[in-house]
Design an enzyme around this catalytic site. Structure first.
Site, mmCIF file in Angstrom:
data_model
loop_
_atom_site.group_PDB
_atom_site.id
_atom_site.type_symbol
_atom_site.label_atom_id
_atom_site.label_comp_id
_atom_site.label_asym_id
_atom_site.label_seq_id
_atom_site.Cartn_x
_atom_site.Cartn_y
_atom_site.Cartn_z
ATOM 1 N N SER A 555 -11.426 -39.827 79.671
ATOM 2 C CA SER A 555 -12.539 -38.875 79.531
ATOM 3 C C SER A 555 -13.496 -39.382 78.476
ATOM 4 O O SER A 555 -13.103 -40.101 77.543
ATOM 5 C CB SER A 555 -12.009 -37.498 79.119
ATOM 6 O OG SER A 555 -13.067 -36.625 78.786
ATOM 7 N N TYR A 568 -7.023 -31.683 73.469
ATOM 8 C CA TYR A 568 -7.447 -32.405 74.673
ATOM 9 C C TYR A 568 -8.062 -33.756 74.315
ATOM 10 O O TYR A 568 -7.707 -34.799 74.889
ATOM 11 C CB TYR A 568 -8.456 -31.561 75.451
ATOM 12 C CG TYR A 568 -8.972 -32.213 76.717
ATOM 13 C CD1 TYR A 568 -8.231 -32.191 77.890
ATOM 14 C CD2 TYR A 568 -10.210 -32.852 76.735
ATOM 15 C CE1 TYR A 568 -8.710 -32.788 79.047
ATOM 16 C CE2 TYR A 568 -10.695 -33.453 77.886
ATOM 17 C CZ TYR A 568 -9.945 -33.418 79.048
ATOM 18 O OH TYR A 568 -10.414 -34.007 80.193
#
Length: 678
Positions: A555, A568
């Site tokens: 990501s 995250y």
């Protein structure tokens, strides 16, 4: 509108082809003769419709038929140059075409056209081939059928065989068919119904004779220590061996594998006659074109240690390649096609099962099915006589036939990922689903892995049959579950070549509200889960010895420091560095490791639909339905990132053009300057 004769032919063909005891996949052919109007003159003309080259009876449709003028086809008899030049007649079939002619005529066209019967079936039933390959097949044919079925000695398929069968029918008006030595059966009839009935009667009569007169144990006794392993142990052993065997079978060109442990296979592998019968090879041309002239047989009992079995397989494979090259050199002539490859298509492992190989899963599966047919043939022949396949020289003449070479040359160019086995985690929805769809479209076999079994099954079904995709249930946080999933890939396709670590979840909370459980969950799924999948898959890739690809769907959050995202973002940063670490470690094995860094994928995302979208929208103070637009507007390109954009990046990294790229992270974020890699 379909001609009534064609309708009846297709219905008969589909019925015959649907029954594996009648004929094998893509084997045999059927025909019908009738009258239709010439599109030029409008006058009636006698035609023959016959299954074209390469078609399958069970799924045959009208476009798969060749359509020929009967008068022109039979006129070829007058210009036939003799058996030494009979291959020239195949090209002449094109000049017999009616209209556009339909599918390419097969080598068996003459058999159908020259026989004086309106309907003809040529089939490869196990029972019929058992009689055809028995040492005293001619005498057995007389004993079983009397004068209703006539023996025809082995002759390679072609124009001369058509002439031979036509002559046999003329000389035996009472006959309804023939047994073709070493090959199969041909039957005929005045109507489609009569022809089908005659075909089925020949098969049923041969089957009944073998059942009633055959020896109880035609393959001999079970060898001590060679009985099949218990189910769970057998499957575990097969999964451990599969990548090794696939790698050996892919020495010349990449192959996909198929595993079979049916009762018929396991019984044959346990018996005394396994090795001498396997060494004789298959007989029917349809069989050995798929299975090669003979299989590789592991000559160790199933109790042998795994390392010892693997070492012995490597030795036997080297010997197999030498033997195959010697076979080629014994029979090749100056105009023979080049040797296509010396690896086995069938590998038999006593107590475990059979591995079969092909350029794709369907070809690998069908090769295994053909060898099961061959086992049934050997069983039948040994039950009433001695198995005596056609000579090796005749096998070579067919395997390296110029006409067979031309058929291979007509195959379409393979897709970029043909022969590759992809394992995609989190593939039941969102980005994972899009990746699975793209990889399958590019030719890969896909293992759809997801913790939600129903979602995995749904996506796999969308991709096609089990020759294209299989579902597996996998919780990536469990080492045992990951191992079981990779084992499933090995049993389904022979191993794994391309791994996509996509499984993930997201929890958006400020630091002070992030719990230990939040942290552990995100790291267990993404950091630990990716590690477990990469470790297990790399073990299989190394055993295969064919290199591979591992792609992490990381990501931009692994680089970009956004608010309320510590668990995250840290897990994604962990994944990002795993890419670098594993690229450095696995390069020596030819395994490339790369990453993809998407921006937030809102539409079609399981993560965003599961609550992450609402959380991130609240952080940025925008309505949830506008989140995708918000993300797009903060990018340089002002474009929203969708699942298929991530899938495209995965394909670019693994499709072959970036063969020298490893350790790379590809941003798929439409340009987030703060996430630029430095």
């Amino acid at each position: 509108m379909t001609h009534p004769t064609v309708q009846a032919l297709l219905a008969r063909s589909n019925r015959l082809g649907a029954d594996p005891t009648t004929t094998n996949y893509a084997g045999g052919n059927t025909s019908a003769k009738g009258t239709a109007d010439d599109p030029v003159t409008g006058r009636p003309v006698d035609l023959m419709w016959v299954k074209g080259s390469g078609g399958d009876l069970g799924t045959l449709t009208e476009p798969g038929l060749s359509v020929l003028r009967l008068d022109r086809l039979r006129a070829l008899v007058d210009v036939y140059p003799g058996v030494e030049r009979e291959d020239e007649m195949v090209a002449a079939f094109d000049y017999c075409a009616h209209g556009k002619g339909g599918a390419a005529p097969s080598i068996d066209t003459a058999m159908h056209g020259l026989v004086d019967a309106d309907h003809v079936d040529h089939l490869h039933p196990d029972a019929g081939i058992a009689i055809a390959t028995a040492a005293d097949g001619e005498a057995l044919t007389k004993e079983i059928f009397g004068d209703r079925v006539v023996w025809v000695s082995w002759r390679r398929p072609g124009f001369q065989l058509g002439l031979d069968i036509a002559a046999v029918k003329r000389a035996n008006p009472q006959a309804v068919g023939v047994i073709l030595g070493g090959h199969g059966i041909t039957a005929w009839g005045a109507t489609s119904e009569e022809c089908e009935a005659n075909s089925l009667d020949i098969i049923a009569t041969a089957t009944r004779y073998l059942d009633e007169r055959g020896a109880a144990e035609p393959f001999g006794a079970v060898r001590p220590g060679y009985a099949p392993l218990p189910d769970a142990e057998r499957r575990a052993r097969a999964a451990a061996l599969a990548p090794v065997v696939r790698g050996l079978a892919s020495t010349d060109r990449r192959q996909v594998g198929h595993f079979t442990d049916s009762a018929a296979v396991l019984d044959f592998l346990a018996r005394e006659k396994l090795e001498p019968l396997a060494a004789l090879g298959t007989s029917c041309p349809d069989h050995f074109l798929r299975t090669k002239v003979r299989p590789l047989v592991l000559d160790l009992p199933p109790s042998a240690p795994l390392d010892e079995a693997i070492a012995r397989l490597r030795e036997l494979h080297a010997a197999y390649r030498e033997d195959y090259r010697a076979y080629y050199e014994r029979h090749a002539t100056p105009d023979s096609p080049a040797m296509r490859g010396a690896d086995p298509a069938i590998v038999l492992v006593p107590g475990v099962g059979m591995f079969s190989f092909g350029a794709d899963k369907q070809t690998a599966r069908v090769a295994g099915e053909f060898y099961v047919n061959a086992i049934n043939v050997m069983r039948g022949a040994e039950a009433v006589s001695t198995y005596a396949p056609i000579p090796e020289a005749e096998k070579f003449r067919i395997e390296y036939w110029a006409l067979e070479e031309a058929k291979l040359a007509r195959r379409p160019k393979p897709k970029p990922l043909a022969g590759r086995v992809a394992f995609v985690t989190g593939a039941g929805s969102g980005i994972g689903r899009a990746i699975a769809v793209r990889l399958a479209a590019e030719g890969a076999c896909v293992v759809v892995a997801d913790r939600d079994a129903e979602s995995a099954a749904t996506v796999a079904a969308e991709l096609g049959t089990t020759d294209v995709a299989v579902p597996v249930t996998a919780d990536v946080t469990s080492a045992d579950a990951v191992a079981a999933a990779v084992d499933a890939a090995a049993l389904a396709f022979g191993g794994v070549d391309l791994v996509v670590n996509n499984a993930g979840l997201s929890i958006s909370k400020p630091l002070l509200e992030t719990t230990d459980a939040d942290w552990d969950l995100q790291h267990d799924v993404m950091a630990k889960g990716s590690f477990l999948v990469a470790r297990t898959a790399a073990r299989a890739m190394i055993a295969q010895g064919m290199g591979g690809d591992v792609v992490y769907i990381a990501s931009k959050n692994g680089v970009f420091a956004g608010p309320n995202n510590v668990a995250y973002g840290a897990a994604k940063a962990d994944q990002a560095h795993q890419v670098r670490l594993l690229a450095a470690e696995l390069g020596e094995h030819g395994i490339k490791v790369n990453g993809v860094n998407p921006d937030g994928v809102v539409r079609g995302s399981g993560i965003f639909a599961g609550g992450w979208g609402a959380q991130r929208a609240a952080v940025y103070g925008v309505p949830e339905e506008k989140l995708g637009e918000f993300y797009a507007q903060r990018t340089l390109l002002k474009r929203e990132v969708l699942p298929e954009h991530v899938a495209a990046a995965v394909f670019v990294l693994t499709g072959g053009d970036l063969s020298h790229t490893t350790g790379l992270h590809v941003p798929v974020d439409a340009g987030v300057a703060a996430a630029f890699l430095r």
